[in-house]
Design an enzyme around this catalytic site. Structure first.
Site, PDB file in Angstrom:
ATOM      1  N   GLU B  62     -14.466 -40.957  52.107  1.00 32.12           N
ATOM      2  CA  GLU B  62     -14.108 -39.997  53.153  1.00 32.12           C
ATOM      3  C   GLU B  62     -13.576 -40.671  54.411  1.00 32.12           C
ATOM      4  O   GLU B  62     -12.658 -40.150  55.048  1.00 32.12           O
ATOM      5  CB  GLU B  62     -15.310 -39.113  53.506  1.00 32.12           C
ATOM      6  CG  GLU B  62     -15.663 -38.080  52.445  1.00 32.12           C
ATOM      7  CD  GLU B  62     -16.571 -38.619  51.339  1.00 32.12           C
ATOM      8  OE1 GLU B  62     -16.875 -39.840  51.349  1.00 32.12           O
ATOM      9  OE2 GLU B  62     -16.985 -37.831  50.482  1.00 32.12           O
ATOM     10  N   HIS B 131     -26.906 -31.079  50.664  1.00 31.98           N
ATOM     11  CA  HIS B 131     -25.768 -30.259  50.230  1.00 31.98           C
ATOM     12  C   HIS B 131     -25.908 -28.800  50.668  1.00 31.98           C
ATOM     13  O   HIS B 131     -25.346 -27.909  50.049  1.00 31.98           O
ATOM     14  CB  HIS B 131     -25.628 -30.272  48.694  1.00 31.98           C
ATOM     15  CG  HIS B 131     -25.185 -31.571  48.119  1.00 31.98           C
ATOM     16  ND1 HIS B 131     -26.014 -32.657  48.020  1.00 31.98           N
ATOM     17  CD2 HIS B 131     -23.987 -31.965  47.613  1.00 31.98           C
ATOM     18  CE1 HIS B 131     -25.352 -33.665  47.465  1.00 31.98           C
ATOM     19  NE2 HIS B 131     -24.119 -33.269  47.208  1.00 31.98           N
TER      20      HIS B 131
END
Lengths: 332, 328
Positions: B62, B131
């Protein structure tokens, strides 16, 4: 020397090197005199790297820089009056006094910004290279970063992304021997192919990136290595890495007591001063006389002095300017 | 108006598709956005239509690829880059908050960083602590980033198109529980301006402010409360940077009672900020203390019973509204 560089180009390169040195030496004095607010990181000693690489760039190419970015800015052609005013925090600064020494940018000439975060400009350069590949094949991006950035995760991610996407980028490591106070190689484990190799090029090879080690005090050596790397990138053959061995004369930042190195060591490196080496060579090659080169140095000093006088007199930004430029639309 | 009904995912997909057709500078990047079509299917079919130059599968890096998207946007492309789960921001936050958010300002307003970072948020799926978060308050806290949080397919499409055309860095938050939600969405392209709240239900007794999936929980609560004779106004700010203070204050002045529903953690979050604005600017109109329904300051637990315990929901909203209407 295996390359043929036109005389005008050589003179231009010398002129930029002495301009960088004049700017940095003066900034050193100004900081000591309490004229410059904030943090200042000087590039003196490393001029051959910026100039050797950037002399190969053309319109439409991009660079990203570091916290030690004045040299890259000057080599890209940033206005030094605007730069000096920026160091002073004046409204006439290249970034209206909102960035300071660590955040000088001029996108119109391809200078995508100095950066206060070690290594952070490298993914940005990769993005610029991605845009070039898509929109303007033949142009290249150059990411300048220091030996200290070599262990930043984002730099390694950027190296990988650039190589899998075969981007037109040249990673230029400026190994100025110190990551702040640590010896440049101390925090970096390499697996050299040659037992004596002490180069970040070894790591680049692991990414499948063509890499060379360069004498970063020799501007023509840098120029030649960069030329090959940049031409590869222009041809669409992907990224390269240059590990330029150089030396910073001043501290990591202005005011650094430099307890980590000796005066003798600095003197030893200064014997191979990149400007002196280049000057001697230009005289030897018959490109210019000592007198002509000295005149160029004096011209640079004068130019910097003018920038200082202007910056001294220029106004500070109005307080209301603190609220503009956050977004393209009004402050909220 | 066309009464075609599609899902939230389809609405987002259509927005991407329309903008890619319209502007060759729009590219899509991210983990599994190409062949796979995006982990939740948002970029389905784009690779086939627009090719691998414009729909770029990235490695799981990322910091590298979001940084690259930001760099590309600073020189004129309009990348829409996907951060698969907002929870992953930790590995790339420098590029977002120190680079994208600050470049324009640091460089004296001379450049535009028009990157759109799409990301998924929210609990309710037993996806546990890494998450399930929403975290939009963290991004909204940093000056220089716009924060867009749609709650319906209609808003999702219009706001994403606006986001792609906007010249500033922005984070577009998509709640995972909304992807399957259906609603009417016109086929054609349209934009929704940022900073314009939508009154999802008009009412006169209490103002409930909610975002994303919580808008639907608030509407459920309003339905329930209507049976008790309590009239609830549900306001969806849709974007929190910029934030439509006027619509919120107007409603508060009308109702005198406020419940703010915020799936983000309680401490220093969106709900507290809005409560502070109301206290500053509409204190004399309040008939009861401002009530906040938030996620308590604990990591999101895995077990469904534990997760249900901590997340805001319609029942908690009903309870809070009952409390504020009783206080005169």
């Amino acid at each position: 020397m295996s390359i043929l560089v036109p005389r005008d180009k050589l003179i231009e390169m010398y002129s930029i090197m002495v301009l960088i040195r004049a700017f940095e030496d003066r900034a050193h004095e100004l900081f000591a005199a309490g004229k410059l607010p904030g943090f200042v990181h000087l590039y003196a000693g490393e001029e051959a790297v910026a100039v050797g690489v950037i002399s190969n760039l053309v319109k439409g190419d991009y660079i990203t820089s570091t916290h030690r970015g004045h040299g890259h800015c000057i080599a890209m052609g940033c206005d030094i009056k605007g730069m000096m005013a920026e160091l002073y925090g004046k409204r006439t600064g290249i970034c209206k006094g909102k960035g300071g020494s660590m955040h000088i940018a001029d996108f119109e000439i391809g200078m995508l910004g100095a950066n206060g975060i070690v290594g952070a400009g490298v993914p940005l350069a990769v993005g610029a290279a991605l845009a070039l590949k898509y929109r303007s094949p033949g142009n290249v991006a150059v990411a300048f970063f220091g030996d200290g950035a070599m262990n930043q995760g984002c730099v390694m991610e950027a190296l990988n992304v650039a190589t899998i996407w075969k981007l037109p980028i040249v990673f230029t490591v400026e190994d100025n021997q110190y990551a702040i106070s640590m010896r440049s190689m101390a925090p970096t484990k390499l697996q050299p192919r040659v037992a004596t190799a002490r180069s970040f090029a070894e790591r680049a090879v692991g990414f499948g990136i063509t890499a060379v080690t360069v004498d970063g005090m020799d501007v023509l050596a840098v120029y030649e290595a960069a030329k090959a790397a940049i031409e590869r990138a222009r041809r669409g053959e992907g990224p390269s890495l240059l590990d330029c061995k150089t030396y910073r004369y001043y501290g990591h930042f202005e005011g650094d007591p430099m307890v980590y190195r000796s005066r003798e060591e600095i003197e030893e490196w200064r014997k191979r001063d990149p400007i002196r080496l280049f000057k001697e060579r230009l005289i030897r090659m018959g490109v210019a006389t000592e007198h002509e080169l000295e005149a160029l140095r004096e011209k640079a000093l004068k130019e910097v002095e003018e920038a200082v006088s202007r910056a001294e007199e220029d106004p500070y930004p109005e307080p209301s300017e603190a609220y503009t430029d956050v977004f393209t639309d009004p402050y909220y | 108006m066309s009464e075609r009904v599609i899902t939230f995912v389809e609405a987002l997909n259509e927005a991407l598709s329309l903008e890619m057709e319209r502007d060759p500078n729009v590219i899509v990047m991210g983990e599994d956005v190409g062949v796979y079509g995006g982990i939740f299917g948002v970029s389905k079919g784009l690779l086939e239509r627009f090719g691998s130059d414009r729909v770029i599968d990235t490695p799981i890096s990322e910091g590298g690829f979001i940084g690259a998207a930001i760099g590309a946007s600073a020189v004129g492309l309009r990348p829409v880059v996907e951060l698969m789960f907002v929870d992953f921001f930790g590995v790339t936050m420098d590029q977002i908050y120190n680079q994208a958010a600050k470049m324009r300002y640091m460089f004296g307003g001379k450049i535009k960083v028009c990157v759109t970072i799409r990301t998924t948020i929210g609990g309710g799926l037993s996806a546990a602590a890494q998450h399930s978060q929403v975290l939009y308050s963290i991004f909204a806290h940093v000056p220089g980033l716009k924060a867009i949080i749609p709650s319906t397919p209609y808003d999702a499409k219009g706001l994403l198109i606006s986001a792609i055309r906007d010249d500033n860095p922005k984070v577009f938050f998509e709640h995972k529980l909304l992807y399957g939600v259906k609603g009417p969405v016109p086929k054609e392209s349209y934009t929704i301006p940022f900073g314009v709240a939508d009154v999802k239900r008009e009412g006169s007794d209490v103002t409930v402010i909610a975002l994303a999936y919580m808008v639907h929980e608030a509407l459920k609560a309003a339905e329930e409360l209507a049976k008790e004779g309590v009239s609830v106004e549900v306001i969806d700010p849709r974007t929190i940077v910029p934030f439509d203070k006027e619509t919120v204050l107007k409603s508060v002045k009308k109702t005198g009672r406020v419940v703010i529903v915020d799936e983000d953690y309680d401490r220093c979050g969106f709900a507290s900020w809005v409560a502070a604005i109301i206290a500053d600017e509409a204190f004399e109109y309040l008939d009861a203390p401002v009530k906040r329904i938030t996620t308590p300051n604990v990591p999101i637990p895995f077990s469904p019973t534990l997760e249900r315990e901590i997340l805001p929901n319609a029942q908690k909203i009903v309870k809070a509204v009952r409390q504020v209407v009783r206080k005169i």
